[in-house]
Design an enzyme around this catalytic site. Sequence first.
Site, PDB file in Angstrom:
ATOM      1  CB  SER A 177      -0.832  -0.022   1.281  1.00  0.00           C
ATOM      2  OG  SER A 177      -1.487   1.199   1.496  1.00  0.00           O
ATOM      3  CE1 TYR A 190      -4.254  -1.988   5.409  1.00  0.00           C
ATOM      4  CE2 TYR A 190      -3.232   0.077   4.745  1.00  0.00           C
ATOM      5  CZ  TYR A 190      -3.876  -1.101   4.413  1.00  0.00           C
ATOM      6  OH  TYR A 190      -4.117  -1.393   3.090  1.00  0.00           O
TER       7      TYR A 190
HETATM    8  N1  LIG Z   1      -8.851  -0.621  -0.924  1.00  0.00           N
HETATM    9  C1  LIG Z   1      -7.833   0.195  -0.759  1.00  0.00           C
HETATM   10  O1  LIG Z   1      -7.968   1.425  -0.668  1.00  0.00           O
HETATM   11  C2  LIG Z   1      -6.432  -0.357  -0.685  1.00  0.00           C
HETATM   12  C3  LIG Z   1      -5.346   0.513  -0.835  1.00  0.00           C
HETATM   13  C4  LIG Z   1      -4.059   0.013  -0.773  1.00  0.00           C
HETATM   14  C5  LIG Z   1      -3.856  -1.340  -0.555  1.00  0.00           C
HETATM   15  N2  LIG Z   1      -4.932  -2.160  -0.409  1.00  0.00           N
HETATM   16  C6  LIG Z   1      -4.685  -3.576  -0.144  1.00  0.00           C
HETATM   17  O2  LIG Z   1      -5.242  -4.332  -1.189  1.00  0.00           O
HETATM   18  C7  LIG Z   1      -5.594  -5.631  -0.701  1.00  0.00           C
HETATM   19  C8  LIG Z   1      -7.025  -5.970  -1.116  1.00  0.00           C
HETATM   20  O3  LIG Z   1      -7.891  -5.033  -0.517  1.00  0.00           O
HETATM   21  P1  LIG Z   1      -9.363  -4.745  -1.033  1.00  0.00           P
HETATM   22  O4  LIG Z   1      -9.489  -3.279  -1.154  1.00  0.00           O
HETATM   23  O5  LIG Z   1      -9.684  -5.617  -2.182  1.00  0.00           O
HETATM   24  O6  LIG Z   1     -10.176  -5.184   0.287  1.00  0.00           O
HETATM   25  P2  LIG Z   1     -11.451  -6.108   0.464  1.00  0.00           P
HETATM   26  O7  LIG Z   1     -11.866  -5.906   1.879  1.00  0.00           O
HETATM   27  O8  LIG Z   1     -12.441  -5.868  -0.607  1.00  0.00           O
HETATM   28  O9  LIG Z   1     -10.871  -7.585   0.253  1.00  0.00           O
HETATM   29  C9  LIG Z   1     -10.075  -8.224   1.196  1.00  0.00           C
HETATM   30  C10 LIG Z   1     -10.358  -9.706   1.139  1.00  0.00           C
HETATM   31  O10 LIG Z   1      -9.487 -10.352   2.071  1.00  0.00           O
HETATM   32  C11 LIG Z   1     -10.232 -11.345   2.749  1.00  0.00           C
HETATM   33  N3  LIG Z   1      -9.629 -11.635   4.041  1.00  0.00           N
HETATM   34  C12 LIG Z   1      -9.642 -10.871   5.158  1.00  0.00           C
HETATM   35  N4  LIG Z   1      -9.050 -11.512   6.164  1.00  0.00           N
HETATM   36  C13 LIG Z   1      -8.651 -12.717   5.685  1.00  0.00           C
HETATM   37  C14 LIG Z   1      -7.996 -13.830   6.252  1.00  0.00           C
HETATM   38  N5  LIG Z   1      -7.651 -13.855   7.539  1.00  0.00           N
HETATM   39  N6  LIG Z   1      -7.728 -14.901   5.467  1.00  0.00           N
HETATM   40  C15 LIG Z   1      -8.117 -14.907   4.172  1.00  0.00           C
HETATM   41  N7  LIG Z   1      -8.761 -13.888   3.585  1.00  0.00           N
HETATM   42  C16 LIG Z   1      -9.018 -12.803   4.340  1.00  0.00           C
HETATM   43  C17 LIG Z   1     -11.623 -10.744   2.907  1.00  0.00           C
HETATM   44  O11 LIG Z   1     -12.609 -11.738   3.181  1.00  0.00           O
HETATM   45  C18 LIG Z   1     -11.798 -10.067   1.560  1.00  0.00           C
HETATM   46  O12 LIG Z   1     -12.381 -10.938   0.617  1.00  0.00           O
HETATM   47  C19 LIG Z   1      -5.402  -5.574   0.819  1.00  0.00           C
HETATM   48  O13 LIG Z   1      -4.168  -6.164   1.156  1.00  0.00           O
HETATM   49  C20 LIG Z   1      -5.356  -4.084   1.112  1.00  0.00           C
HETATM   50  O14 LIG Z   1      -4.629  -3.799   2.278  1.00  0.00           O
HETATM   51  C21 LIG Z   1      -6.202  -1.716  -0.488  1.00  0.00           C
END
Ligand SMILES: NC(=O)c1ccc[n+]([C@@H]2O[C@H](COP(=O)([O-])OP(=O)(O)OC[C@H]3O[C@@H](n4cnc5c(N)ncnc54)[C@H](O)[C@@H]3O)[C@@H](O)[C@H]2O)c1
Length: 309
Positions: A177, A190
Amino acid sequence: MSSNLESVKDMLVFLGKSLFSILEALFFQLIPKPKKNVAGEIVLITGAGSGLGRLLALQFARLGSVLVLWDVNKEANEETLQVAREAGATRVYAYTCDCSQREEVYRVADQVKKEVGDVSILINNAGIVTGKKFLDCPDDLMEKSLDVNFKAHLWTYKAFLPAMIANNHGHLVCISSSAGLVGVNGLADYCATKFAALGFAESMFVETFAEKQAGIKTTIVCPFFIKTGMFEGCTTKCPTLLPILDPEYAVRKIIEAILQEKLYLYMPKFLYFIMFLKSFLPVETGMLIADYLGIFHVMDGFTGQKKKA
Ligand SMILES: NC(=O)c1ccc[n+]([C@@H]2O[C@H](COP(=O)([O-])OP(=O)(O)OC[C@H]3O[C@@H](n4cnc5c(N)ncnc54)[C@H](O)[C@@H]3O)[C@@H](O)[C@H]2O)c1
């Protein structure tokens, strides 16, 4: 005398290779690198049940890859399996796996090796965010964040890297991120997990490089906010420089980076400039820029991922 000649020769080789690597990088800025073929590759995506994970699965389905979908949410993961099939994937496997549990990761990884084969593209994407100020954040939530966002990466590498090394073929993808590049108030736990994930992936890149395991690639992704719901309620004061990213756009760029075997992907591009400034500006100036960009208030409206009914 001969040792002097040796060191001059070493230096000339080093300078020549360095110049070549810079010219090569400049060349690929002008002409995009050819994309590799991932048809038939076994792609494992953690957190495949929603957001980026689901969209990545869809894209790899279209590219003809074999999909291994992991999520703690069984129902959501099954939905992704369904949409991946509809998108053309012929071999898709969904496994319920809580990535925060080391033994569960190892158990499900063994199952995957037996039932599907050696994973050749590993995408550590599962993530959670507490969204609380450090002193308000319960210890168990912080531990959970570390387990999911960082420690799970250790266990998945332990499980799948040996076969990649044996085959001299593999790709390790870390979804970190922008919070893994700069500290942000209200996101301390985080940020710590995302810095750790980035540091680990980068170190493992260096380790595979030093071991001359040239067939193993790494891609580290650092996006600003993306509209997936994870950071629901968060805002940006400067949408021109730091826009909240569209998930389809983010996934298109991630796929492009993987196919072109890029090591780093920061989104939006302005993050590269921020990192450049961070490397030399006085701290006070950095804080003025952060204030100007509204960084101190990005988390003010955070509500986070809505629980599905
Ligand atoms: N959305 C943003 O703004 C953003 C920005 C930068 C980085 N990210 C990173 O991108 C990645 C995906 O995020 P997203 O936005 O798609 O979020 P999201 O919440 O839509 O998806 C996350 C997924 O991870 C799964 N998950 C959570 N805990 C888990 C566990 N213990 N074991 C297995 N699966 C688990 C959830 O069920 C969900 O399906 C993450 O690592 C997040 O930190 C997101």
